[in-house]
Structure formats: C-alpha cells, structure tokens
Scaffold this active site. Structure first.
Site: not given
Length: 912
Positions: A353, A451
């Site tokens: 991320e 995710e």
C-alpha cells in the site's frame, strides 16, 4: 448338537472369504466424478489389464509407466483413492514424449471441462504436461516437486455432437524425469450442471479463467496456532487449515514479511510477528497443499500502509544509495532462502500500500528507484516470478492513473498493479473495474485485488474492538451476515474477472484471524497476544510505532471478518472460492431488514413508514409490513430534540429499528451533499486555479451518509465553498461543519459566517483520515434575514480531505428593547436631584465611545454578544423594563416632536 453347528460354521467361513476375495478382484471402471465422461479417471483399476487408457506412442524401453499403489510409499500424499498412474523417464533415455488418452464414443455438443491432478519431480527431473481434448490444448505445465499436487484444467466447447472424441495428456521429460497422474475428469459445464446445493446463494462468475487467483492472506496463522487456536473442516473434525483452504477452492496464499519485528530483548511486535522464518513455514505448508505463494515484502519492521512507511531500524541511518543496496540484497537473499525450501513462489510484492511513501521516502523519484531495486532482485533470482506493486484507495479520482503514469515515466519495471479493495471504504465495484482496466489497457499490466474482506457479524469475539461494522464512515452495501460476506467476495471476484485477461485474481485478507479467547477472558487474551504476537500489535511495538501500536495495541480487529467462526469452524462463505465456478443455491429466506433513518425538525408531525425493505439471501429485495412500538414513538415526540430508536416487528418475528433524530431546523440547504441538486453551493478558486474540490460519493470519506466535499491537489489547495441563506427571522444562530483529512502541514483552514455587517471566522485543521474536526461559531446575530456560511481551505501540495454536515441553527430569538411610557406625573422642580441633571449633560458620543470600534476584532464573538444586545437579553429574561431608549429612538422622537410643532405653527400662520 452344538458341536455340529460349529463345525458347519467353520466350513462355511472359508468359502465366504474366497467369495469376497473373488468379488474384490473383479475389474471395475470408476469415474473421477459422478457425471464425468472419463472412464477409470481415478486410476483405481489396472489400466494395462482393462485397457481403459491407451498409450499409443509409448516406448517402454525408454519410459516406465505403472499402475501405482499409494500404499507402497508411506510418505506420499494421495491425490485421490488408492491408485495413480506413475511414470519415469529412464536415466539412460533421451528426452521422451508419450501420450495417455481415451475416447468417448459420442460427446454431445456443449461446453466441457477436462481436469487432472499431477505432481512429480522438480527442476531437471520435472515432468511436463499438456492436456488435450480434440484439437484444444493447454499450455505446458511443469511439476514442482514431491507431494506438490496441482490440478490442471482445460475448458473447451463443441458446436456439434462429436464421434470418437479423444482426450488425455501429453507427457514429456528429460532423463530421470518422473511424475504421477490421478483424478482425470471430463464434465459438461454449459448450464446442464445445476448449481451446488448449499447454505448460501452464490451466483456463478461466467468466464472465470482456469488460472484465476483465488487467494488468501493467512500471515497470522503461525502465531494463532501457537496461541492454542484450532481449526476444523466442514464436518467439525480438526484439520490442517491449509488443507481446508485448498479443499475450498483456494489456490494461492499471501504472506507478509517484516525485516525485524522484534525489540532489543527479542520480544515480538505482534500482528503475527511475521519474519522470514514464519514465511518459510507458511510457504512450505501452502506448497504441500498445491497452492502458490505470494511474498509481500513490507520493507519495514512493522505494518506498512498509506499512513506508515517507516524504514527498518537497521536502515534508518543509511544514505539513499545505501538504502537501495540494502533493499536489493534483502530481497534477493530472502527470496533465495524461500526458494531453497522448495516453496512454489508465483509472485512477489515490492512494498505494501505504497500510495505516498516507501521505506521512509516520500519523493516519487526516490520511491521509483527503490521499486526498481526490488524488481531487479526478483527477476535476477527467477524471471518467471511476477513482480507486483501494491496501492490502495481506488475510489479517489485519478489516483491510480497518476501513479501508473509516474511509474511509467520513471521506467519502473513490474508485472502486476495490485489494489486493496475493502467495500466499507473503497467506493463502487464498477469504479474498481474501471480504474484497474485503465491501468491494464494503458500500460499493459496485469491487475488484481491484493486485499479484500467483509464482516459476517457485528459481534466482537475477543474483547478488542473491530474495525467494522461502524454506523458512520463506512459503506455497508451487503448484509452483515455469512451470506452477505459470501456475496461481497463473489462480487469482488467478478469485478476483477470483468477486466478481462489482465484481471488475474483476488486475495482475501486474514480469513483465519479469529479470537484466542472470549471477551470475558480479556486479561488472559492480552497475555496470549503479548506472548505469541497473535494480536494486531503488542506493547513491545511501541518502541517502533509509538503513535499507533504504542497506544492501541491489542487483539484481532478483524475476527468478525474471518471465513471461520470464533471457534475455528469454516463458514459457508469459505466455499465461495469453489462456488464462483459452479454457482450455489439455498432455501430462500430474509437475510436482513433495512433499518429506517428519519430526521425531523422539532414540532413537525412524525410518521414512520408502514413497510420496511427486506433483503433476501438470493440478493433480491421486497417490502414487508412492519408494526412500530407506538409507546416508544410517543415518548420520543414528547421528549423533543434528541436521538431515539423505535423498534418494529415484521410478520416472521424479525425485528427492525427506526433511528429517529429530532433536531432544530438546519437552515443550510443540502447540508450533507446527499441531494442531487448542489446548485446552492458555490466553490471558488482564486487566481483561476485548476479545480481540485468536488462532491464525492464515498461513505468512508463522509461524516454522515455517502457524500462529502472532497479536496486534493498535487500543486496546493486553495478554495472556498459557501452558501447564502435568506429569509431568516431575527435572532441568534450557531454555525458548524465537519472536516477531516491529512498531509496538510502548512494549512490555513477556517469555517466562516458573513452577515451584513460582520464576518466570523473559526480556525480548524485536519489531523488524519476519519479524525473529524468540528469547528463551531456561536451567538451569531441576524437582523436582516440574510447570512453566508462557508469554509476557506488553504494547504500545501498533496493535502487532502473532505468537508461534510454544515449546520446553521437558531438558538434564541432577538427582541428589541422598548421603553414603556411612565404613568406617574413628572416630579416637581425641587425634587430633581443632582444625579438627574448630571445624567442629562452626558454627551451621546461619550456613551458610544465605550463600545468596541469595528477595527478592533480581537474578541469578535464576545463583542457581538456583550456590546450589541446582552443587556437587552438579560433584562428581558428577568422581566425588567429598560431604563432608557437607545440613542436612535431618542433622536427619532425629538425629530417627530419638532416636526409636529412646525406643522401646527404653520397652520396657525396660514389662518392668520
């Protein structure tokens, strides 16, 4: 007599044994699946004897093929049943290719799926497999090592019935290559197969590729098991979770790696304390059950996400060039160590991320250089391993297009653009498909969701607060149920599959992070989390992450998003990874009753709806009659301003809530930006700046509802938003708004209110995502009925945030003081005291000089409150009369009196 009977029994028993043995030796043809066209697909009978399979080009002097009994190898993990086909290319042979096949007399037109399970040697001893059916073939697959079974699949379609239809496999290998085949199956899949009967509905995802990734991230599993957590199969029997996952259709496992998640005393930071050694253990277990591994390097000692991208402790003082070298070496060494364990690594993530930072760097030029080093290390180890870069917040307009362009401009080589997607926060699925498809089409990249997850219950399993569901700031488009969870996962899979060939898969995040104990045993849970690192963070992490982990350390915040219940038994939703290929159906029932939200101004008539919306487990909706608790409703109405819950019941006994808010009237139109018409709002940018604020539909960025006014600019933020309100009655008002955001170190933000003669300003700022500030301005006097409320937002480049829920409400009436006419006769001249004479001699301008000048604005709100009308308000409150009229009233009276005298005098002179 008894002895004779016993003697006869002894003679009969051997005959029965012989009969049973003869029956067991009779040849039988078995199918790998009940509806499979493959004969003896499970290799349970000797194919040499019954000729169920043929080997037309086999040179048995070069290749040995045998009907293999699993019982002859105590270490082997059988794929299915008792037997398999085993082959070996002799060490004296050259490279060999042979075919194993059979024919169907007539195969009807339709769509089919041919599958086989295979395993064998690795590297130079690997067997190479190509499935064929008629003229259709798969690409070549390679065996990955002993007990590493993989299922190979070929989907094909026949436009007409075909006679003598041949299918099978072509096997090739170098000398000493070896392998096994088992579980051949040929089934029709074009709608003639009914969806699977289940406890949940799952709509089949059409066009799902055979190699589509259906993955899970179970990074916490070792710490969980060390904490005493056990996992079971669907039948309630304790079982290795990796087998359960594989049986449920999972084909990939993701594992995070932190460089050094320990303090100086060796205490783990928690969150699974995922170092390289744990990754090895997870990787080996995944490989043993036929699943590939995705390695997720955070390049940090603890959690890396958009808010935190801290360099490892050992790299903290390195120069940038040395940091590049350290990242390259760490990646290469770690990857080689994993591969040396025989782990089947299919993909490696360089960072986690990394929206605006990576290994402590925030400049994209430097970040790109670090990405390159990671990618270079991976490709040098094994060029076939996919390199992925991982980002999040796909809902932010232009974010992914900008990131992908920057990576391309900086010549960063990678294979997969990966995104997080949590339905609570990350916008619509159609937007997810769109932004990822744009990256794939523009830059030729594969894309995936790295995710995702969804909650199946609102309960907390371990005493540590969960991240979802929340009543505000989250989009809950699915019921908080097992069915809702399954549908959410299925829909994310479809969103990625809809991208086309570039959409390669989806990973579910931490489906097994369940409680180590019940909430009632919180003290015991805390001790376990600290000892084994099975909570999201331990107290030891404070030395590395003092602001987050150091304050909020504790247990699992996602135990209610797992695909296992709190006791370790798999939920029906775990099977979604299988069901997306087949579909699943269940008995129809109401899954959820949608709560009602009603807002009303005090004094308005309040009527609750006669029906509520029922959401069924197949995804359909319908209206059902509801009966509300009238006593609760009447109590709320009588109580007035406040928030209330009114309970209702439907016919089947299910309950539903009406959330009723009675509040003062808010004079701001479309105060929360939920209505389509937003023309009452004006957004302005000084100096013709490029617009960088817009109305955004995303509940995670909204204080209430789904919409907010969102802002972001890479060049600097500077805008105002305001609304003018008219028709207000004279009185005192309060104004407020909500604002959240981040990356605004140099900011000048304020809520403002402009009346006809004054401007009020209240400074504010943003301190992080969902940290809502609520600036307020009180006691605003409105006399002419018009006011403008707004916000001025100025901040540095890269600042972002959202505004929501403006409010302008009346708090008190305004009453002008009026002097009452004295009824008593005027006092005699002798009764007039010294004080009276002195009071008349006080000049009016001297009285006025005690007021705050307009250019002295240090205490604007208090000045307005105290100097303008505080005395009048206080006197009215106490029922007292004003002692004198204001100067303006006295001047008007004098003017009227003088005018009357002149008129009378003029009339008299006229008559004369």
């Amino acid at each position: 007599m008894l002895n004779k009977k016993c003697g006869k029994s002894k003679k009969i028993l051997p005959l029965l044994y012989v009969l049973i043995l003869m029956i067991s030796l009779l040849p039988t043809y078995t199918k790998a699946a009940d509806n499979s066209y493959a004969v003896n697909g499970g290799m349970e009978t000797d194919f040499w004897t019954d000729e169920s399979w043929s080997f037309p080009n086999l040179d048995d002097s070069q290749v040995e093929v045998q009907h293999f009994a699993y019982a002859s190898d105590e270490w082997i993990n059988p794929a299915e049943g008792q037997y398999a086909l085993k082959y070996w290319v002799k060490d004296t042979a050259s490279k060999q290719t042979f075919t194993v096949k059979q024919a169907v007399e007539t195969l009807p037109a339709g769509k089919y799926e041919l599958t086989v399970k295979a395993m064998g040697g690795g590297d130079k001893e690997a067997g190479q497999l190509v499935l064929f059916a008629g003229t259709s073939k798969t690409s070549q697959a390679v065996t990955k090592g002993y007990n590493n079974w993989e299922t190979q699949t070929l989907t094909f379609e026949l436009s007409q019935d075909t006679a003598n239809f041949e299918f099978g496999a072509e096997i090739s290998g170098e000398p000493n290559a070896w392998g096994y085949l088992d579980s051949f199956s040929l089934v029709k899949v074009d709608g003639t197969n009914e969806p699977v009967q289940s406890d949940i509905f799952v709509e089949k995802v059409d066009g799902l590729k055979d190699d589509f990734i259906k993955g899970v991230d179970v990074s916490s599993i070792i710490s969980q098991e060390n904490s005493g957590v056990k996992y079971y199969n669907q039948e309630g029997q304790e079982q290795d979770i990796f087998k359960t996952l594989a049986d449920s259709g999972v084909n990939y496992v993701r594992v995070r790696i932190w460089n050094d998640p320990y303090d100086a005393s060796g205490n783990g930071y928690g969150g699974g304390t995922n170092d390289l050694e744990k990754a090895k253990e997870i990787g080996k277990r995944a490989t043993a059950h036929g699943m590939k591994l995705l390695v997720d390097f955070h390049y940090s000692d603890f959690w890396a996400d958009p808010a935190k991208q801290q360099a490892p402790k050992a790299w903290a003082s390195l120069s940038f060039e040395d940091k590049k070298k350290a990242l390259y070496s760490y990646t290469k060494d770690s990857l080689e160590a994993l591969l040396n364990e025989g782990i089947d690594i299919g993909m490696v993530q360089v960072g986690n991320e990394t929206n605006g930072g990576f290994v402590g760097e925030k400049d994209w030029t430097k970040m790109s250089e670090l990405f390159k080093e990671g990618s270079r290390a991976i490709k040098e180890v094994d060029s076939s391993i996919l390199t992925a870069l991982h980002f999040t917040n796909p809902e932010t307009a232009g974010r992914y297009a900008s990131i992908a362009k920057t990576l391309d401009d900086n010549n960063v080589e990678y294979d997969v653009f990966a995104s997080s997607y949590y339905p609570f926060w990350h916008g619509t699925l159609s937007n997810l498909t769109s932004v990822l498809k744009n990256v794939a089409d523009t830059y030729g990249k594969k894309v995936m969701v790295a995710e995702t997850s969804y909650t199946y219950t609102g309960d907390d399993g371990d005493g540590h607060e969960n991240t979802a569901p929340k009543s505000t700031g989250q989009t809950l488009n699915y019921p908080v149920t097992i069915q809702g969870q399954a549908t959410a996962v299925r829909d994310v899979i479809k969103a990625v599959a809809d991208i086309g060939d570039a959409g390669i898969g989806v990973f579910y995040w931490e489906p097994a992070w369940i409680p180590v104990g019940t909430p009632e045993n919180l003290a015991q849970n805390k001790a376990i989390w600290e000892k084994y690192g099975s909570g999201w963070a331990s107290s030891y992490a404070a030395e590395y992450d003092s602001h987050d982990a150091g304050v909020w350390f504790g247990g699992s915040a996602v135990d209610n998003q797992a695909l296992f219940d709190f006791n370790g038994k798999p939920l029906a939703s775990l099977n979604v990874f299988n069901y997306v290929n087949t579909g699943a159906v269940a008995p129809l029932k109401i899954e959820k009753l949608t709560e009602v939200t009603i807002e009303a101004a005090a004094g308005e008539a309040i009527k609750l709806p006669e029906t509520v919306t029922a959401v069924y487990n197949d995804g359909t909706e319908g209206a059902v009659a509801v009966t509300w608790d009238e006593k609760e409703l009447n109590t709320a109405i009588q109580a007035g301003i406040g928030t209330y819950v009114i309970n209702g019941t439907v016919e089947n006994g299910m309950t539903v809530k009406a959330n009723l808010t009675i509040k003062p009237e808010n004079y701001v139109q479309n105060a929360s930006f939920e209505e389509e018409d937003k023309s009452m709002w004006t957004i302005a940018y000084p100096n013709s700046l490029t617009p960088h604020a817009d109305f955004l539909k995303n509940a995670s960025d909204a204080k209430s509802g789904e919409h907010s006014l969102h802002f972001y600019s890479a060049d600097g933020v500077d805008f105002t938003v305001e609304q003018t309100i008219t028709g207000l009655s004279p009185g005192y008002y309060d104004a407020s708004m909500f604002i959240q955001g981040g990356d605004a170190a140099a900011a000048n933000m304020q809520l403002y209110v402009k009346t006809s003669n004054k401007q009020y300003d209240e400074p504010t700022n943003v301190t992080g995502w969902n940290n809502w500030a609520n600036p307020k301005i009180s006691d605003i006097l409105i006399l002419d009925g018009t006011v403008t409320i707004g916000a001025s937002i100025q901040a540095n480049a890269g600042a972002w945030g959202s505004l929501d829920d403006f409010s302008f409400v009346k708090t008190a009436d305004y009453e002008e003081a009026v002097e009452e006419e004295e009824q008593t006769p005027p006092p005699a001249q002798d009764d007039q005291g010294e004080d009276s004479t002195e009071q008349e001699e006080v000049p009016a301008d001297e009285e006025e000089s005690s007021e705050t000048p307009e250019n002295q604005e240090d205490s604007k709100q208090e000045s307005e409150k105290n100097d303008t009308n505080k005395q009048v308000k206080d006197e009215n409150k106490n029922g007292q009369k004003g002692s004198s009229l204001p100067d303006t009233a006295t001047s008007i009276f004098n003017f009227l009196l003088l005018g009357s005298v002149l008129l009378v005098s003029g009339a008299i002179l006229y008559k004369l």
